[in-house]
Design a protein around this motif. Structure first.
Motif, PDB file in Angstrom:
ATOM      1  N   ARG A 472       0.778  -1.212   0.158  1.00  0.00           N
ATOM      2  CA  ARG A 472      -0.061  -0.091  -0.138  1.00  0.00           C
ATOM      3  C   ARG A 472       0.901   1.221  -0.079  1.00  0.00           C
ATOM      4  O   ARG A 472       0.588   2.092  -0.763  1.00  0.00           O
ATOM      5  CB  ARG A 472      -1.050   0.213   1.205  1.00  0.00           C
ATOM      6  N   LEU A 473       1.823   1.360   0.817  1.00  0.00           N
ATOM      7  CA  LEU A 473       2.749   2.372   0.749  1.00  0.00           C
ATOM      8  C   LEU A 473       3.493   2.827  -0.504  1.00  0.00           C
ATOM      9  O   LEU A 473       3.600   3.785  -1.060  1.00  0.00           O
ATOM     10  CB  LEU A 473       3.747   2.345   2.098  1.00  0.00           C
ATOM     11  N   MET A 474       4.074   1.515  -1.007  1.00  0.00           N
ATOM     12  CA  MET A 474       4.772   1.644  -2.250  1.00  0.00           C
ATOM     13  C   MET A 474       3.849   2.059  -3.404  1.00  0.00           C
ATOM     14  O   MET A 474       4.146   2.777  -4.490  1.00  0.00           O
ATOM     15  CB  MET A 474       5.409   0.209  -2.747  1.00  0.00           C
ATOM     16  N   ALA A 475       2.468   1.591  -3.183  1.00  0.00           N
ATOM     17  CA  ALA A 475       1.477   2.071  -4.223  1.00  0.00           C
ATOM     18  C   ALA A 475       1.467   3.618  -4.013  1.00  0.00           C
ATOM     19  O   ALA A 475       1.324   4.437  -5.196  1.00  0.00           O
ATOM     20  CB  ALA A 475       0.334   1.366  -4.298  1.00  0.00           C
ATOM     21  N   ARG A 476       1.508   4.239  -3.004  1.00  0.00           N
ATOM     22  CA  ARG A 476       1.337   5.720  -2.735  1.00  0.00           C
ATOM     23  C   ARG A 476       2.588   6.509  -3.313  1.00  0.00           C
ATOM     24  O   ARG A 476       2.344   7.259  -4.109  1.00  0.00           O
ATOM     25  CB  ARG A 476       1.143   5.845  -1.345  1.00  0.00           C
ATOM     26  N   GLU A 478       4.671   5.253  -5.846  1.00  0.00           N
ATOM     27  CA  GLU A 478       4.386   5.252  -7.317  1.00  0.00           C
ATOM     28  C   GLU A 478       3.421   6.126  -7.663  1.00  0.00           C
ATOM     29  O   GLU A 478       3.494   6.910  -8.829  1.00  0.00           O
ATOM     30  CB  GLU A 478       4.239   4.058  -7.783  1.00  0.00           C
ATOM     31  N   GLY A 479       2.216   6.312  -6.949  1.00  0.00           N
ATOM     32  CA  GLY A 479       1.128   7.024  -7.368  1.00  0.00           C
ATOM     33  C   GLY A 479       1.539   8.377  -7.334  1.00  0.00           C
ATOM     34  O   GLY A 479       1.087   9.346  -8.050  1.00  0.00           O
ATOM     35  N   LYS A 484      10.066   9.302 -10.529  1.00  0.00           N
ATOM     36  CA  LYS A 484      10.524  10.162 -11.552  1.00  0.00           C
ATOM     37  C   LYS A 484      11.137  11.498 -11.024  1.00  0.00           C
ATOM     38  O   LYS A 484      11.761  12.285 -11.719  1.00  0.00           O
ATOM     39  CB  LYS A 484       9.198  10.680 -12.448  1.00  0.00           C
ATOM     40  N   ARG A 485      11.368  11.575  -9.706  1.00  0.00           N
ATOM     41  CA  ARG A 485      12.052  12.674  -9.277  1.00  0.00           C
ATOM     42  C   ARG A 485      13.309  12.300  -9.086  1.00  0.00           C
ATOM     43  O   ARG A 485      13.705  11.157  -8.770  1.00  0.00           O
ATOM     44  CB  ARG A 485      11.262  13.111  -7.741  1.00  0.00           C
ATOM     45  N   GLN A 486      14.082  13.336  -9.052  1.00  0.00           N
ATOM     46  CA  GLN A 486      15.661  13.140  -8.907  1.00  0.00           C
ATOM     47  C   GLN A 486      15.948  12.715  -7.595  1.00  0.00           C
ATOM     48  O   GLN A 486      15.403  13.011  -6.369  1.00  0.00           O
ATOM     49  CB  GLN A 486      16.485  14.430  -9.053  1.00  0.00           C
ATOM     50  N   LEU A 523       1.991  12.088   1.714  1.00  0.00           N
ATOM     51  CA  LEU A 523       2.629  10.818   2.035  1.00  0.00           C
ATOM     52  C   LEU A 523       3.080  10.876   3.315  1.00  0.00           C
ATOM     53  O   LEU A 523       2.922   9.741   4.118  1.00  0.00           O
ATOM     54  CB  LEU A 523       3.762  10.833   0.828  1.00  0.00           C
ATOM     55  N   GLU A 524       3.570  12.145   3.746  1.00  0.00           N
ATOM     56  CA  GLU A 524       3.991  12.078   5.451  1.00  0.00           C
ATOM     57  C   GLU A 524       2.681  11.720   6.273  1.00  0.00           C
ATOM     58  O   GLU A 524       2.885  11.044   7.167  1.00  0.00           O
ATOM     59  CB  GLU A 524       4.334  13.500   5.654  1.00  0.00           C
TER      60      GLU A 524
END
Length: 997
Positions: A472-476, A478-479, A484-486, A523-524
């Motif tokens: 669930r956290l990884m999906a967030r 990626e969402g 795609k951020r540096q 996210l936090e």
């Protein structure tokens, strides 16, 4: 012989000096100069005037010595017939010698304000003096006067050493006189032979050049000297960044690396799509020099702003150059290949990223011998190596070489995208840090791990997540497009957030500076919600479970099944009570207490036996704050079975710590267990019980307390007296009065307080008698008791105690009580004391009445002030607040003022005070017109209520309240009283809209 020779030489030198002094021409004298900015005094050169404007004959020069010695050097430049205005200018110019101090700035402002009349002498002085400070001050004045004739002289001065010390002053003056001429003249100094002048010209143009004037600087972009070209590029980058883009693109191919690096840094910050496309077109010319630097600019932009312009398809252009001999070509190719391969999801690029790119990067970093582009390439190479490896080696070249020699056979480069197979979620680790200043970690850092654990204790903030929770956290993540951020490239300074993912040796780190964007803030929130969902993992009972793994496995299934909120809360409560003693960190213990408090505040969560569990765990607690928290938790769920052991335990604590805790416990329990403490052998428990019984009114309680008045312990007797006072027990009046004569001082204080709370004539008579005799402590205790009586019962006795004890501590206490109580009985009693036989009694009554605003006290106060040997500060303060008059001479009497103003109404006193404060008011404003209030007087009094002087403001508020027949303000606060009184006046005036004054 040698001594005689030296003596004759000394005599000859003295004679020579004497003859030279007699033959020296007399020093030229100058006319006397007047005040600094006032020009000449009456005796002056020809054409000046004396007193009355009549012409004066010039006096001989020898009779006019200079007013200031420092004028002499400037006076020598003027002939004797110089006009007066020139002398004034010379005097002011002389004041510029200390430039740029405040005094010289004032002289300069005066010269500017005098206008063009001083220009001739200013120009002449500027040409003749060589002192750099004075010359710069004159240059500034000429510039402020826009003197076009001085332009060339200012330019020439810049070529001399005097102009080199303050070049910015000359630049500003030239720009003020003629900006069109000054721009090329100042720009030309970029090629000057003196470095300091070149630096000053660049700094000045950076701050003052306009965009439309940048063409003048562009001419120097092709200068022969590298330093000139570099300066021109720096100026344009600041003054006209967009207008000079073409020049920056051309500068990418400059042979000098410093200029090419400056251009790529500037172009990396451009966000215009057209310019970025142009930069990408230049990059396609790689491996040309311009193409190499354009490629670095695009990499730098991606690194800083996450904008991906180069695409993985461009790898074909750069890959062949990885092993070229040219260090610039090979280094740029390695940087670009590492950048593109890192964010590429093509499996074929894995070998390129694992072998070829790191080899080329290390080779470009470790190339032997200096080459001109090394300073530009090295930071980018290090950042790519760090990105691919996760190593924090910095620019330690031998360390990178050694690392690659050891790792190159099994090295696996990091990639931007995490491809986590389902089975590997058990090995995934997620860190989240909330960093503060200096990069230190705050509390509440989070560490999430999969189920594959080491048998080691959990650290604060570590949680084990299930596979579903990790997914669930990884999906967030990626969402929110974090992949795609540096990755982390910013320094961990200031306030920031750090997010790190780790799977085996793969790792991604992001640094987010504050303020956070919406996605990271969301996210936090989700991360801390996951921590809250698994907060039970903080409470590992080390006595029950040998390892953290065993603890997780024992509780995992229970928490993964659907449970009601109440069941979860009770489970958490039980785990906290079981694990509390084993928590090693104070932060964790406080957090556990906070959660336990919130849980036990809910009656549904509390269960029988909670207090027993808590009592078992506080026996060894030594932290006073934490002990207080535990006792507070027990008081949420009071249970009779823990009452005796809890109070016994608290009674063993030091007196200062036990008292408040015992009071808290006794207040939480019913009367029956509290009464049992009266039979305890521990004095601390009996004292606490006696002091707490006032909460339980009843016949039995009163009987027990009356019996305790004869207890052997003074503390118990004191507590019983206070409780009887709180209960207002009339039956206790006689025994309390009887004990007043035999008890110790502490008990007598409690008895006086109890009598005051019980009240009545009998209590008043006892306290009144005690307030007049005995020690200071006894009198103060009696006065305190009188202050607790109802005003209609105790005010008269309190006034008598105040007058009798005037000047003592008991008198001061009575005065403080009476100041806060302005009842009619005390006022009447005080007025009666104004005619007492003794001056001290009259004075005491007058001071208190005067502080209440009673003007009948004024004659007595004046009498006291007049008869006192020394100045009576208290009397004078009251007199000033009543009259708004304060003698200007120390020790002066109020008698004269009173004799002149006693028949006048207070409104006139206020008007006189306002005049002294320089407030314009009409004289003799009548109070009433035709029987009605004079609005003009009301406005004057309103003005007085806003004055800074407190006595005037207070007297005006009282007078205005009396005039409007409204309650007298108590606060005497500026603004508040005025607004309240104005509201009264507006309401009164609205009732008479046709009132004509």
């Amino acid at each position: 012989m040698a001594a005689r020779l030296l003596t004759w030489v000394w005599i000859a030198l003295c004679l020579g000096a004497l003859v030279g002094a007699q033959e020296a021409p007399p020093k030229k004298k100058v006319p006397k100069i007047g005040p600094k900015h006032g020009g000449l005094e009456p005796q002056g050169p020809s054409g000046s005037t004396g007193p009355g404007g009549q012409a004066q004959d010039p006096k001989p020069e020898t009779e006019s010595p200079p007013a200031r010695e420092e004028v002499d050097d400037l006076a020598d430049l003027l002939p004797p017939e110089t006009p007066r205005e020139t002398w004034d200018a010379r005097f002011l110019i002389n004041g510029l010698k200390g430039w740029p101090d405040d005094r010289s700035r004032t002289d300069a402002d005066i010269l500017v304000s005098r206008g063009e009349q001083d220009l001739p002498v200013l120009r002449r002085t500027f040409l003749e003096v060589q002192v750099p400070r004075l010359k710069a001050a004159l240059a500034e004045i000429l510039g402020r006067l826009r003197d076009d004739q001085s332009y060339n002289a200012l330019v020439r001065a810049l070529e001399t050493t005097s102009g080199h010390e303050h070049p910015a002053v000359y630049f500003r003056s030239l720009f003020l006189i003629d900006r069109a001429r000054a721009v090329p003249d100042v720009t030309r100094l970029l090629e000057h032979r003196i470095t300091a002048l070149r630096n000053s010209a660049e700094a000045f143009l950076n701050e003052n050049l306009r965009r439309e004037e940048s063409a003048e600087v562009e001419r120097y972009l092709t200068a022969r000297k590298t330093s000139v070209r570099l300066r021109a590029h720096r100026i344009l980058a600041r003054v006209a960044p967009l207008e000079s883009i073409e020049h920056f693109i051309a500068g990418l191919g400059d042979d000098q690396a410093s200029i090419a690096q400056l251009c790529l840094e500037r172009l990396a910050e451009v966000s215009d799509p057209v310019i970025l496309e142009r930069l990408a077109a230049e990059a396609r010319s790689f491996p040309s020099r311009r193409g190499a630097y354009a490629s670095l600019a695009l990499v730098l932009r991606e690194e800083r702003h996450g904008e991906e312009i180069l695409q993985p398809s461009d790898l074909a252009r750069y890959r062949p150059s990885l092993l070229r001999a040219d260090p610039l070509e090979a280094g740029v190719a390695a940087v670009v290949v590492a950048t593109l391969g890192y964010r590429s999801d093509d499996p074929e690029h894995a070998e390129l990223l694992n072998r070829e790119a790191p080899t080329a990067l290390v080779a470009a970093l470790a190339v032997r011998g200096y080459y001109r582009d090394y300073a530009t390439l090295a930071p980018r190479i290090v950042s790519r190596l760090t990105l691919l490896s996760g190593e924090s080696i910095g620019r330690e070249v031998p360390a990178w070489v050694d690392w690659w020699e050891k790792q190159h056979t099994q090295f696996r480069a990091r990639r931007r995208l995490f491809d986590v197979p389902a089975a590997d979620y058990r090995h995934l680790v997620l860190y989240y840090f909330r960093g503060d200043e200096g990069g230190a970690a705050r509390p509440n850092n989070l560490l999430f791990r999969g189920l594959e654990l080491q048998d080691s204790p959990a650290v604060p903030g570590e949680f084990i997540l299930s596979e579903d929770q990790m997914k669930r956290l990884m999906a967030r993540i990626e969402g929110y497009h974090l992949f795609k951020r540096q990755s982390a490239s910013e320094a961990r300074t200031g306030t920031f957030r750090e997010l790190r993912l780790q799977l085996y040796n793969l790792e991604r780190t992001w640094i987010f500076p504050e303020p956070l964007d919406a996605e990271i803030a969301a996210l936090e929130v989700e991360l801390f919600e996951s921590a809250h969902e698994n907060r039970w993992q903080r409470y590992w009972d080390r006595d029950a479970e040998p390892s953290f793994r065993a603890f997780i496995e024992a509780n995992w299934s229970w928490w993964r099944e659907p449970r009601s909120d109440l069941d979860q809360q009770r489970r958490i409560k039980t785990m906290i009570l079981a694990a509390y003693q084993g928590l090693s960190e104070n932060v964790e213990k406080l957090r556990a207490l906070d959660e336990l408090d919130s849980l036990l505040a809910d009656a549904q969560v509390r269960e029988p036996g909670d207090a027993v569990s808590i009592l078992f765990r506080i026996r060894d607690e030594v932290d006073p704050e934490r002990l207080t928290r535990w006792v507070d938790v027990i008081c949420h769920t009071p249970e009779t079975m823990v009452f005796e052991p809890l109070t016994t335990y608290l009674a063993r604590l030091p007196k200062g710590a036990a008292g408040p805790l015992l009071d808290q416990v006794l207040a939480a329990y019913p009367v029956e267990p509290v009464l049992t403490l009266l039979d305890s052998e521990r004095e601390a428990l009996r004292r606490a019980a006696a002091s707490a019984l006032w909460r339980f009114a009843g016949v039995e309680t009163e009987e027990r307390l009356l019996g305790l008045l004869d207890d052997n312990d003074a503390g118990v007797r004191r507590g019983a007296a206070l409780s009887l006072g709180q209960l207002r027990s009339s039956r206790a009046l006689e025994p309390l009065g009887a004990r007043l004569a035999v008890s110790d001082p502490v008990e007598r204080e409690a008895i006086c307080e109890a009598l005051g709370r019980i009240g009545g004539e009998q209590a008043k008579n006892v306290l009144a008698q005690a307030s007049l005799t005995g020690s200071v402590a006894d009198r103060m205790a009696a006065v305190h008791g009188l202050g607790l009586l109802a005003p209609e019962v105790g005010s008269a006795a309190l006034v008598d105690a105040y007058v009798i004890n005037a000047g003592g501590e008991a008198g001061h206490l009575a005065q403080r009580i009476l100041r806060n109580r302005q009842d009619a009985i005390s006022t009447q009693r005080l007025r009666a004391q104004l005619s007492a036989d003794t001056l001290s009694a009259r004075r005491a009554a007058a001071v208190l009445l005067g502080s209440r605003g009673d003007r009948d006290a004024i004659p007595v106060l004046i009498e006291s002030d007049r008869l006192s040997v020394e100045s009576d500060t208290e009397v004078r303060e009251v007199l000033t607040s009543l009259t708004a008059y304060a003698p200007l001479v120390e020790g002066a009497s109020y008698s004269l003022w009173w004799n002149a103003n006693r028949e006048k109404p207070p409104a006139v006193w206020i008007i006189d005070a306002l005049r002294r404060e320089n407030v314009e008011v009409e004289a003799d404003v009548p109070i009433r017109l035709d029987g009605r209030i004079n609005p003009r007087l009301v406005e004057i009094l309103m003005v007085a209520t806003e004055q800074d002087w407190t006595p005037l403001r207070t007297l005006a508020s009282r007078t205005l309240a009396e005039l409007l027949e409204v309650p007298v303000p108590q606060g005497g606060q500026r603004g508040t009283d005025s607004e309240r009184l104005r509201d009264y006046w507006d309401a009164m005036w609205l009732q008479h809209p046709d009132h004509d004054v």
